[in-house]
Design a protein around this motif. Structure first.
Motif, mmCIF file in Angstrom:
data_model
loop_
_atom_site.group_PDB
_atom_site.id
_atom_site.type_symbol
_atom_site.label_atom_id
_atom_site.label_comp_id
_atom_site.label_asym_id
_atom_site.label_seq_id
_atom_site.Cartn_x
_atom_site.Cartn_y
_atom_site.Cartn_z
ATOM 1 N N GLN A 1 11.603 -6.012 -0.971
ATOM 2 C CA GLN A 1 12.309 -4.744 -0.848
ATOM 3 C C GLN A 1 11.899 -3.788 -1.968
ATOM 4 O O GLN A 1 11.488 -4.219 -3.052
ATOM 5 C CB GLN A 1 13.821 -4.982 -0.911
ATOM 6 C CG GLN A 1 14.402 -5.571 0.374
ATOM 7 C CD GLN A 1 14.274 -4.605 1.533
ATOM 8 O OE1 GLN A 1 13.381 -4.747 2.363
ATOM 9 N NE2 GLN A 1 15.139 -3.621 1.591
ATOM 10 N N LEU A 2 12.050 -2.527 -1.705
ATOM 11 C CA LEU A 2 11.692 -1.514 -2.700
ATOM 12 C C LEU A 2 12.765 -1.439 -3.780
ATOM 13 O O LEU A 2 13.929 -1.784 -3.536
ATOM 14 C CB LEU A 2 11.542 -0.159 -2.021
ATOM 15 C CG LEU A 2 10.501 -0.081 -0.900
ATOM 16 C CD1 LEU A 2 10.469 1.333 -0.328
ATOM 17 C CD2 LEU A 2 9.126 -0.474 -1.408
ATOM 18 N N PRO A 3 12.391 -0.973 -4.980
ATOM 19 C CA PRO A 3 13.394 -0.765 -6.040
ATOM 20 C C PRO A 3 14.401 0.303 -5.621
ATOM 21 O O PRO A 3 14.238 0.962 -4.589
ATOM 22 C CB PRO A 3 12.542 -0.293 -7.225
ATOM 23 C CG PRO A 3 11.143 -0.707 -6.898
ATOM 24 C CD PRO A 3 11.036 -0.677 -5.424
ATOM 25 N N PRO A 4 15.451 0.527 -6.419
ATOM 26 C CA PRO A 4 16.455 1.542 -6.078
ATOM 27 C C PRO A 4 15.817 2.916 -5.870
ATOM 28 O O PRO A 4 14.730 3.201 -6.373
ATOM 29 C CB PRO A 4 17.378 1.543 -7.308
ATOM 30 C CG PRO A 4 17.229 0.179 -7.885
ATOM 31 C CD PRO A 4 15.815 -0.221 -7.638
ATOM 32 N N ASN A 5 16.550 3.780 -5.152
ATOM 33 C CA ASN A 5 16.000 5.068 -4.715
ATOM 34 C C ASN A 5 15.560 5.989 -5.834
ATOM 35 O O ASN A 5 14.738 6.861 -5.623
ATOM 36 C CB ASN A 5 17.036 5.808 -3.857
ATOM 37 C CG ASN A 5 16.700 5.689 -2.383
ATOM 38 O OD1 ASN A 5 15.752 5.002 -2.017
ATOM 39 N ND2 ASN A 5 17.479 6.341 -1.551
ATOM 40 N N ASN A 6 16.139 5.838 -7.011
ATOM 41 C CA ASN A 6 15.799 6.762 -8.089
ATOM 42 C C ASN A 6 14.576 6.323 -8.881
ATOM 43 O O ASN A 6 14.267 6.883 -9.923
ATOM 44 C CB ASN A 6 16.987 6.928 -9.044
ATOM 45 C CG ASN A 6 17.403 5.604 -9.672
ATOM 46 O OD1 ASN A 6 16.881 4.560 -9.317
ATOM 47 N ND2 ASN A 6 18.343 5.676 -10.599
ATOM 48 N N THR A 7 13.877 5.282 -8.394
ATOM 49 C CA THR A 7 12.732 4.741 -9.120
ATOM 50 C C THR A 7 11.436 5.342 -8.588
ATOM 51 O O THR A 7 11.116 5.195 -7.414
ATOM 52 C CB THR A 7 12.669 3.205 -8.984
ATOM 53 O OG1 THR A 7 13.899 2.650 -9.443
ATOM 54 C CG2 THR A 7 11.520 2.650 -9.807
ATOM 55 N N THR A 8 10.705 6.014 -9.459
ATOM 56 C CA THR A 8 9.380 6.517 -9.081
ATOM 57 C C THR A 8 8.420 5.344 -8.945
ATOM 58 O O THR A 8 8.459 4.403 -9.732
ATOM 59 C CB THR A 8 8.870 7.491 -10.154
ATOM 60 O OG1 THR A 8 9.756 8.605 -10.212
ATOM 61 C CG2 THR A 8 7.463 7.984 -9.826
ATOM 62 N N MET A 9 7.564 5.396 -7.931
ATOM 63 C CA MET A 9 6.637 4.294 -7.693
ATOM 64 C C MET A 9 5.193 4.779 -7.710
ATOM 65 O O MET A 9 4.901 5.896 -7.270
ATOM 66 C CB MET A 9 6.932 3.624 -6.343
ATOM 67 C CG MET A 9 8.280 2.939 -6.265
ATOM 68 S SD MET A 9 8.491 2.045 -4.695
ATOM 69 C CE MET A 9 7.251 0.755 -4.886
ATOM 70 N N HIS A 10 4.317 3.920 -8.209
ATOM 71 C CA HIS A 10 2.877 4.162 -8.191
ATOM 72 C C HIS A 10 2.239 3.121 -7.279
ATOM 73 O O HIS A 10 2.363 1.915 -7.526
ATOM 74 C CB HIS A 10 2.295 4.096 -9.601
ATOM 75 C CG HIS A 10 2.787 5.186 -10.492
ATOM 76 N ND1 HIS A 10 2.151 6.399 -10.606
ATOM 77 C CD2 HIS A 10 3.886 5.260 -11.288
ATOM 78 C CE1 HIS A 10 2.815 7.163 -11.448
ATOM 79 N NE2 HIS A 10 3.877 6.495 -11.878
ATOM 80 N N ILE A 11 1.587 3.597 -6.241
ATOM 81 C CA ILE A 11 1.102 2.736 -5.166
ATOM 82 C C ILE A 11 -0.414 2.878 -5.049
ATOM 83 O O ILE A 11 -0.969 3.956 -5.282
ATOM 84 C CB ILE A 11 1.767 3.131 -3.823
ATOM 85 C CG1 ILE A 11 3.282 2.862 -3.891
ATOM 86 C CG2 ILE A 11 1.150 2.390 -2.653
ATOM 87 C CD1 ILE A 11 3.663 1.424 -4.084
ATOM 88 N N VAL A 12 -1.071 1.788 -4.657
ATOM 89 C CA VAL A 12 -2.489 1.833 -4.312
ATOM 90 C C VAL A 12 -2.627 1.429 -2.847
ATOM 91 O O VAL A 12 -2.141 0.370 -2.437
ATOM 92 C CB VAL A 12 -3.327 0.895 -5.198
ATOM 93 C CG1 VAL A 12 -4.797 0.923 -4.752
ATOM 94 C CG2 VAL A 12 -3.217 1.312 -6.664
ATOM 95 N N VAL A 13 -3.251 2.294 -2.059
ATOM 96 C CA VAL A 13 -3.467 2.030 -0.634
ATOM 97 C C VAL A 13 -4.827 1.352 -0.474
ATOM 98 O O VAL A 13 -5.855 1.890 -0.896
ATOM 99 C CB VAL A 13 -3.420 3.341 0.172
ATOM 100 C CG1 VAL A 13 -3.783 3.081 1.632
ATOM 101 C CG2 VAL A 13 -2.043 3.982 0.063
ATOM 102 N N VAL A 14 -4.828 0.173 0.133
ATOM 103 C CA VAL A 14 -6.066 -0.578 0.374
ATOM 104 C C VAL A 14 -6.393 -0.495 1.865
ATOM 105 O O VAL A 14 -5.633 -1.020 2.695
ATOM 106 C CB VAL A 14 -5.925 -2.049 -0.062
ATOM 107 C CG1 VAL A 14 -7.186 -2.833 0.277
ATOM 108 C CG2 VAL A 14 -5.620 -2.136 -1.550
ATOM 109 N N PRO A 15 -7.483 0.156 2.255
ATOM 110 C CA PRO A 15 -7.846 0.247 3.673
ATOM 111 C C PRO A 15 -8.133 -1.127 4.259
ATOM 112 O O PRO A 15 -8.635 -2.037 3.572
ATOM 113 C CB PRO A 15 -9.107 1.129 3.665
ATOM 114 C CG PRO A 15 -9.059 1.866 2.357
ATOM 115 C CD PRO A 15 -8.395 0.940 1.400
ATOM 116 N N SER A 16 -7.839 -1.287 5.543
ATOM 117 C CA SER A 16 -8.046 -2.580 6.202
ATOM 118 C C SER A 16 -9.529 -2.940 6.301
ATOM 119 O O SER A 16 -9.880 -4.113 6.456
ATOM 120 C CB SER A 16 -7.439 -2.547 7.606
ATOM 121 O OG SER A 16 -8.041 -1.522 8.393
#
Length: 483
Positions: free
Chosen positions: A454-469
């Protein structure tokens, strides 16, 4: 359309906060964060054959923005947008279409839209004309229009001289008083800027504000130090020196000044914070003449704002070890890890005495700030804007081996969902990719791992890396049973 023509000269800024610029080869166009050069300035010409369209002529190259017939990549949709002198007039005609405070530009020739591409190279920073394929790429067609003042153009009159053939058209259609005479800088720069300066300027965060406080990514407030010269960050937001008076800048509806409780202005100085480092000091000062060093342009970043100097640096709340800890500089963030250091929450503590009552009725009512010492009733003019749902997601798209270029600023959006599946769907819409892996970087070894919980609480900024299939890293995850 009339408003766009009367503006005369503009800069076009994409949803990626990059400007449409003429490339140095005087043939192609691209997106660039540097909007200060003449290559980012486009002269707007009316079209004599199509009253619903305009032409864009680059101030530097003198060539026209053209929807070519050449594919950007073989086998892919999307055709190149280039610079050319006029060959086929219909290919240099663009029809402006309003979309809120922004515009889309449709090619008269093929009916496709000027599109600012994101993603990995060769798409990154490219500009094509195309139709959106997914809901997530609709924003790629939207452009902010920034009017350019005559003082910023240098040889503006020289650049306009080739427009003499359009003078009679402009004069007859748009109220010119001297048909057949050269258009003056004054006439082409007539007041037509309000529509284009509201958009993503962030000024609505300071709507009718008299006094504000600014909270950094570190949950600390911008403080005017007692020496009446330096500024810093501090957790005590109820202190008197956390309050900043907002002053509008005369003649500008997209910049403000911030005055401390000591009557001095928040100033972007030229002094380096540390020798050999890029950041420069932010101080309190009272210059004899108010200049651009005390002017700040708010720009939106989700529900927060960045405060940009005239020279493109941002007010930055530093973290880390001393002497960086709690310091405030102005700089451009170069790494993903420091992107959040230039975003600020704006708490409005007092509203202006001259606030328009009728307009205020249209604003959502907000609760007063508890414990601020400013009273508990909205009748006193003290309130805090309501918290917005969601979190800010920053993301990069990884290359074939999972590498990420952290020197390039990633894209961002506000996400209101709660599950990894919802986030994955949203990122697929944003990137135009399918069957992606949503990954996070381990703080211990820097390696990428798919996000499955599950994602952290709503007030948490997230840094994501998208990996193409299609990447090799995705294949490796599949082999070891991680997907």
């Amino acid at each position: 359309m009339d408003l766009l023509v009367k503006t005369g000269a503009v800069k076009l800024r994409s949803h990626l906060e990059k400007f449409l610029v003429a490339d140095e080869n005087d043939e192609s166009v691209r997106q660039s964060r540097n909007g200060s050069s003449q290559r980012a300035v486009w002269i707007v010409e009316p079209c004599s054959t199509n009253r619903d369209a305009v032409r864009f002529k680059n101030l530097n190259s003198g060539l026209y923005l053209t929807a070519s017939d050449s594919p950007f990549l073989l086998g892919m949709m999307g055709k190149r947008v280039v610079q050319l002198s006029i060959f086929d007039p219909s290919r240099v005609e663009w029809e402006p279409i309003c979309d809120g405070f922004q515009l889309k530009f449709r090619s008269s020739k093929e009916g496709k839209y000027l599109r600012a591409n994101g993603g990995t190279p060769p798409w990154r920073n490219s500009v094509t004309h195309d139709s959106p394929l997914t809901g997530g790429t609709n924003a790629w067609l939207l452009w902010d229009v920034e009017p350019v003042s005559s003082s910023d153009l240098g040889s503006f009159n020289d650049a306009l001289s080739p427009l003499s053939s359009f003078n009679s058209v402009f004069s007859d259609d748009f109220g010119g008083s001297c048909p057949g005479t050269p258009m003056s800088t004054r006439s082409i720069m007539s007041p037509a800027t309000e529509l284009f300066t509201k958009k993503r300027s962030g000024m609505d965060s300071f709507y009718n504000a008299k006094t504000v406080r600014l909270k950094s990514h570190h949950d600390k407030f911008l403080i005017a130090e007692e020496d009446q010269e330096s500024v810093s960050q501090e957790r005590n937001g109820s202190a008197r020196n956390s309050r900043w008076v907002v002053e509008p800048v005369e003649g500008s509806n997209h910049t403000i000044r911030l005055k401390s409780c000591y009557g001095k202005y928040l100033t972007a100085s030229n002094q380096p914070f540390l020798l050999g480092m890029t950041g420069r000091k932010v101080v309190q000062s009272m210059p004899r003449r108010l200049d651009s060093s005390v002017e700040w342009e708010p720009t939106k970043d989700g529900s927060q704002v960045r405060l940009k100097t005239r020279y493109g640096n941002y007010l930055r709340a530093n973290g880390g070890l001393p002497p960086w800890r709690n310091s405030v500089t102005h700089d451009v963030p170069h790494r993903t890890a420091t992107q959040d250091w230039v975003v600020w929450d704006v708490d409005i503590l007092e509203i202006s005495d001259y606030a328009d009552y009728k307009m205020e009725d249209l604003k959502p009512k907000a609760k007063p700030i508890p414990g601020s010492g400013l009273g508990q009733s909205t009748d006193s003019g003290t309130y805090s804007p309501p918290k917005q749902d969601g979190r800010v997601i920053y993301y990069h798209v990884a290359d074939d081996y999972g590498g990420v270029n952290d020197s390039v600023e990633g894209s961002s959006f506000t996400f209101k969902g709660h599950s990894v599946a919802e986030l994955t769907q949203k990122l697929e819409e944003e990137t135009g990719l399918e069957n992606i892996l949503v990954c996070t970087r381990s703080p211990l070894n820097g390696k990428l791992y798919p996000l499955r919980l599950q994602l952290p609480p709503n007030n948490t900024t997230m840094h994501i890396v998208v990996v193409p299939s299609t990447s090799r890293l995705a294949d490796e995850f599949t082999k070891v049973g991680i997907s």
